[in-house]
Scaffold this motif. Structure first.
Motif, PDB file in Angstrom:
ATOM      1  N   LEU A  53     -10.084  -0.337   6.222  1.00 54.59           N
ATOM      2  CA  LEU A  53      -9.764   0.087   4.852  1.00 54.59           C
ATOM      3  C   LEU A  53      -8.607  -0.782   4.389  1.00 54.59           C
ATOM      4  O   LEU A  53      -7.557  -0.794   5.021  1.00 54.59           O
ATOM      5  CB  LEU A  53      -9.355   1.553   4.826  1.00 54.59           C
ATOM      6  CG  LEU A  53     -10.445   2.535   5.230  1.00 54.59           C
ATOM      7  CD1 LEU A  53     -10.220   3.056   6.629  1.00 54.59           C
ATOM      8  CD2 LEU A  53     -10.478   3.672   4.265  1.00 54.59           C
ATOM      9  N   LEU A  54      -8.815  -1.510   3.312  1.00 56.67           N
ATOM     10  CA  LEU A  54      -7.803  -2.457   2.859  1.00 56.67           C
ATOM     11  C   LEU A  54      -7.195  -1.993   1.545  1.00 56.67           C
ATOM     12  O   LEU A  54      -7.921  -1.685   0.594  1.00 56.67           O
ATOM     13  CB  LEU A  54      -8.429  -3.847   2.654  1.00 56.67           C
ATOM     14  CG  LEU A  54      -8.755  -4.701   3.890  1.00 56.67           C
ATOM     15  CD1 LEU A  54      -9.809  -4.054   4.773  1.00 56.67           C
ATOM     16  CD2 LEU A  54      -9.219  -6.087   3.459  1.00 56.67           C
ATOM     17  N   THR A  55      -5.862  -1.946   1.496  1.00 58.07           N
ATOM     18  CA  THR A  55      -5.231  -1.726   0.193  1.00 58.07           C
ATOM     19  C   THR A  55      -4.806  -3.105  -0.317  1.00 58.07           C
ATOM     20  O   THR A  55      -4.102  -3.842   0.361  1.00 58.07           O
ATOM     21  CB  THR A  55      -4.025  -0.764   0.255  1.00 58.07           C
ATOM     22  OG1 THR A  55      -2.932  -1.395   0.932  1.00 58.07           O
ATOM     23  CG2 THR A  55      -4.382   0.531   0.976  1.00 58.07           C
ATOM     24  N   ILE A  56      -5.282  -3.441  -1.502  1.00 59.71           N
ATOM     25  CA  ILE A  56      -5.111  -4.799  -2.031  1.00 59.71           C
ATOM     26  C   ILE A  56      -3.924  -4.843  -3.005  1.00 59.71           C
ATOM     27  O   ILE A  56      -3.888  -4.084  -3.976  1.00 59.71           O
ATOM     28  CB  ILE A  56      -6.388  -5.236  -2.789  1.00 59.71           C
ATOM     29  CG1 ILE A  56      -7.650  -5.042  -1.910  1.00 59.71           C
ATOM     30  CG2 ILE A  56      -6.259  -6.668  -3.289  1.00 59.71           C
ATOM     31  CD1 ILE A  56      -7.850  -6.053  -0.821  1.00 59.71           C
ATOM     32  N   ARG A  57      -2.988  -5.755  -2.727  1.00 59.69           N
ATOM     33  CA  ARG A  57      -1.819  -5.892  -3.613  1.00 59.69           C
ATOM     34  C   ARG A  57      -2.282  -6.224  -5.021  1.00 59.69           C
ATOM     35  O   ARG A  57      -3.071  -7.152  -5.230  1.00 59.69           O
ATOM     36  CB  ARG A  57      -0.886  -6.989  -3.099  1.00 59.69           C
ATOM     37  CG  ARG A  57       0.366  -7.114  -3.966  1.00 59.69           C
ATOM     38  CD  ARG A  57       1.287  -8.219  -3.514  1.00 59.69           C
ATOM     39  NE  ARG A  57       1.952  -7.899  -2.261  1.00 59.69           N
ATOM     40  CZ  ARG A  57       2.860  -8.686  -1.688  1.00 59.69           C
ATOM     41  NH1 ARG A  57       3.206  -9.819  -2.255  1.00 59.69           N
ATOM     42  NH2 ARG A  57       3.427  -8.332  -0.552  1.00 59.69           N
TER      43      ARG A  57
END
Ligand SMILES: Cc1cc2nc3c(=O)[nH]c(=O)nc-3n(C[C@H](O)[C@H](O)[C@H](O)COP(=O)(O)OP(=O)(O)OC[C@H]3O[C@@H](n4cnc5c(N)ncnc54)[C@H](O)[C@@H]3O)c2cc1C
Lengths: 255, 323
Positions: free
Chosen positions: B151-155
């Motif tokens: 799960l990636l939180t993208i800046r």
């Protein structure tokens, strides 16, 4: 009311922080370790509730190596009643998932009405651990608050959203995270420093908490250091510097 | 091609968040983008068309009465429904207050792991590799998840470009409005002035003001230069603490990270925590009356001088040259 404040020991942001290029892990020698400022603000908020309501119990909880006791002592000298230190070699380099699972187990064992934490640490900046803990414990999270009111019947607060703020609330038990808009922390006074030494600290291991000891599942593949920036031209203004700057901006197609 | 979910945030006024473009662009480099959207009414045709333009091959449209009244929980329920439906290779959310809380809860619920504050993604033989910019850009770190859903939180503002446009198929599902274990939203308070200036995170030019401005009245100097240059406005934490400008303008360690073509620091000392948010700018200009201010260590062009005399002249000089 029992409030547990999660504190994290981090490298001091006032110094040059370094990563070990081989492991991608923090170089603990490079900068001094301090309590993350955002956690101190969370603790301050808890202590203000205690100041106003003597029946309040404030527990500071930390997960970290042996020397994290320093940070716990600071929290106790500021006014927390007791400390919980989760310390276990197997937690070395734990990722957010492992950290949250461990903290959730420790929180369950400790008991609480409210958990308070910072919205994001200054080292990892992930901002996910409190929400993961909330999911483990099936609790509401009021995250990224700029102000909060905590009472026996619940918490309400103002959350910093993307295009404005939101008024939010939840019943207890609940978890809240604070932003920098919360007041700065108090300094420990002399009496606080003296009494901190006598306050109880519980040490918990992973085995005692019954959380699986498996390794973290997020892994660092590579770490590259960016070359430091070199300083450029520096002019002392003698009345013409603004013109020179405008010339520089035009020449570099920046305007 | 494997599916990649992207949580698309929609404001309480029904606007698709600006983060949608970058999320779908990142999703498209990893697989087939599925936009996951939570709303209280079925998606309007305009929104479906817009998400298609931004690259969504499918839309998982979760309709629930809890949208806009329950905090984050509806997004987590929608994402976990979409994970079941599509068996994705990865889930992407914005690294926003809502996005990261949704990713965090979902990770626990579905046994995944979070890669946080990601600035670039690529696939290495089917493995999702995330790139992070750490300690204010001092390091570039790549990471991945070993076993389990990434799960990636993208800046926000970090991913450039746009996914190829698609015509999105819509799967509409209705979600139960659960409130247990969740926080309730009582009210939205929108930011007063919807600025006509560029957005700070993605602006090509940023003019930031610090404590050296001295008062909120004086802060108009920053605004005047910003408007001359078509720039976004930033600030140091000291300027925010002093009330010169809203917190959302804070650049630095605990504020927004920016990487514009041009960053101009006015009356900012350049504490290490401030530099952590702007030192990846292409060109840095600093004006400060203290010759020893640390901001000069990273400035390509520094002026030791009083902002109140230099900046008005600079505005005139730039205007004269652009005529
Ligand atoms: C955990 C933590 C996180 C932090 N996060 C951030 C962050 O995200 N962003 C951030 O900015 N800070 C952050 N800080 C704060 C940071 O350490 C500094 O306090 C802050 O950046 C200082 O802001 P400033 O440069 O505006 O103020 P000051 O340091 O007071 O500098 C003001 C400058 O203005 C100059 N000046 C005054 N008058 C004039 C004039 N007329 N003309 C020209 N120059 C003038 C002075 O010479 C001085 O250099 C953080 C601190 C901590 C501990």
């Amino acid at each position: 009311m029992k409030i547990v404040v999660l504190v994290k020991q981090v490298p001091d942001t006032a110094e040059e922080r370094k990563l070990d290029l081989a492991t991608g892990q923090l170089d603990r020698e490079a900068a001094d370790s301090v309590v993350d400022e955002i956690n101190e603000r969370a603790l301050e908020a808890a202590l203000r509730i205690k100041d106003a309501n003597k029946g309040t119990e404030v527990v500071a909880m930390i997960m970290g190596p042996d020397d994290a006791t320093q940070s716990l002592r600071k929290a106790l000298s500021m006014g927390a009643d007791s400390g919980v230190h989760i310390v276990d070699d197997s937690l070395d380099g734990a990722d957010t998932g492992r950290t949250a699972a461990t903290l959730a187990a420790a929180l369950k064992a400790t008991g609480f009405d409210v958990v308070m934490a910072g919205n994001e640490s200054t080292d990892g900046r992930a901002g996910v651990v409190p929400a993961m803990v909330a999911e483990h414990l099936q609790l509401p999270l009021l995250g990224s608050l700029i102000s909060a009111e905590i009472a026996d019947d619940g918490v309400r607060g103002v959350r910093q959203g993307e295009g404005g703020t939101l008024n939010v609330r939840a019943g207890l038990p609940a978890i809240i995270t604070v932003t920098e808009r919360f007041p700065e922390a108090r300094f420990p006074n002399f009496k606080g420093i003296l009494t901190a030494k006598r306050k109880p600290v519980t040490r918990l291991s992973v085995a005692e908490l019954g959380v699986p000891t498996g390794a973290s599942r997020t892994v660092v593949v590579s770490t590259v250091e960016r070359p430091p920036r070199a300083a450029g031209r520096k002019l002392i203004d003698d009345g013409t510097a603004a013109d020179e700057l405008a010339e520089f901006l035009v020449a570099n197609r920046l305007v | 091609m494997s599916n990649v979910l992207a949580l698309i945030e929609v404001s309480h006024r029904g606007e698709i968040a600006a983060s949608a473009r970058g999320l779908l662009a990142a999703a498209a480099t990893l697989g087939s983008p599925v936009a996951v959207v939570v709303s209280s009414a079925p998606l309007a045709d305009d929104d479906v068309a817009r998400l298609g333009e931004l690259g969504a091959a499918r839309i998982y449209s979760a309709v629930t009465a809890a949208a806009g009244t329950v905090l984050v929980a509806p997004a987590v329920d929608a994402l976990s429904g979409a994970v079941d439906a599509y068996g994705p290779a990865a889930v992407l959310t914005a690294n926003s207050v809502d996005g990261r809380e949704a990713a965090a809860r979902l990770a626990v619920r579905v046994g995944g792991s979070v890669l946080a504050d990601v600035v670039q993604v690529h696939s290495d033989n089917g493995t999702v590799v995330a790139q992070h910019s750490v300690f204010g850009g001092a390091y570039t770190v790549e990471s991945m998840v070993e076993g389990g859903l990434p799960l990636l939180t993208i800046r926000q503002g970090a991913i450039e470009g746009q996914a190829p446009a698609a015509t999105a198929d819509v799967d509409t599902v209705s979600l139960e409005a659960r409130t247990e274990g969740a926080a309730v939203i009582d009210q939205f308070n929108d930011d007063a002035a919807v600025s006509v200036r560029p957005e700070l995170r993605t602006a090509a030019t940023v003019v930031s003001g610090g404590r050296g401005l001295g008062s909120s009245e004086n802060f108009v100097l920053v605004e005047q230069l910003a408007d001359t240059l078509g720039a976004a406005i930033g600030a140091s934490r000291a300027a925010v603490d002093a009330g010169y400008i809203a917190q959302t303008a804070q650049v630095g360690q605990t504020g927004v990270s920016v990487s514009p073509q041009l960053y101009i620091a006015l009356g900012i000392s350049g504490a290490i925590q401030h530099r952590a948010g702007m030192q990846t700018a292409k060109t840095i200009v600093a004006i400060n009356k203290d010759e020893d201010a640390p901001i000069f260590e990273v400035a390509d062009f520094g002026i030791v001088g009083d902002i109140f005399t230099v900046v008005p002249k600079l505005i005139e000089a730039v205007k004269a040259r652009s005529n």
